[in-house]
Design an enzyme around this catalytic site. Sequence first.
Site, PDB file in Angstrom:
ATOM      1  N   TYR A   1       0.832  -1.192   0.000  1.00 38.01           N
ATOM      2  CA  TYR A   1       0.000   0.000   0.000  1.00 38.01           C
ATOM      3  C   TYR A   1       0.874   1.253   0.000  1.00 38.01           C
ATOM      4  CZ  TYR A   1      -4.405  -2.440   1.085  1.00 38.01           C
ATOM      5  OH  TYR A   1      -5.524  -3.221   1.041  1.00 38.01           O
TER       6      TYR A   1
ATOM      7  N   GLU B   1     -14.991   3.646   4.225  1.00 36.62           N
ATOM      8  CA  GLU B   1     -15.037   3.994   2.800  1.00 36.62           C
ATOM      9  C   GLU B   1     -16.475   3.946   2.285  1.00 36.62           C
ATOM     10  OE1 GLU B   1     -12.600   0.987   1.002  1.00 36.62           O
ATOM     11  OE2 GLU B   1     -10.748   1.896   1.753  1.00 36.62           O
TER      12      GLU B   1
END
Length: 177
Positions: A25, A70
């Site tokens: 990431y 999210e």
Amino acid sequence: MKKFKTLADFVGTHFIYTYDNGWEYEWYAKNDHTVDYRIHGGMVAGRWVKDQEVQMDMLTEGVYKITWTEPTGTDVALDFLPNEQKLHGTIFFPKWVEEHPEITVTFQNEHIDEMLAAREKYETYPKLVVPEFAKITYMGEAGVDNEDAISEAPYEGMPEDIRTGKYFDENYRRINK
């Protein structure tokens, strides 16, 4: 190497890290309430997001917790220990993301309606909980609100380009836009 003590030391830092499961990431503390990130490895590799609203706190000197939900319904909790070049992340993927990760592999900001629709259309429970430690392999001084830090889709070899100084100039601006 920079010594992290305060929240101000953390904000504006650009990280690349690899979880013990191999997922890579890239993550940028854009300011004290939003982050940008790209995913280079794992089940949602290719996904990228700008201006994700987060809760960002310093737990104690040099230790930071960032949490958010999210539009996909995925919940994330990250504990950064940058002075030790490690972090712990727990990602709570809704069942639909586990079963249809390809829907999320996009520039999320341009596909919010699709994320919300998938969240309504598919099962959300049980969640896939992924708790992992990670090694921080890069820390850059991007500064606050640097739109160049994460400004394009991930590509093969991008993390290495960043780590080896081929991606940003001396002012932390993208080279070869």
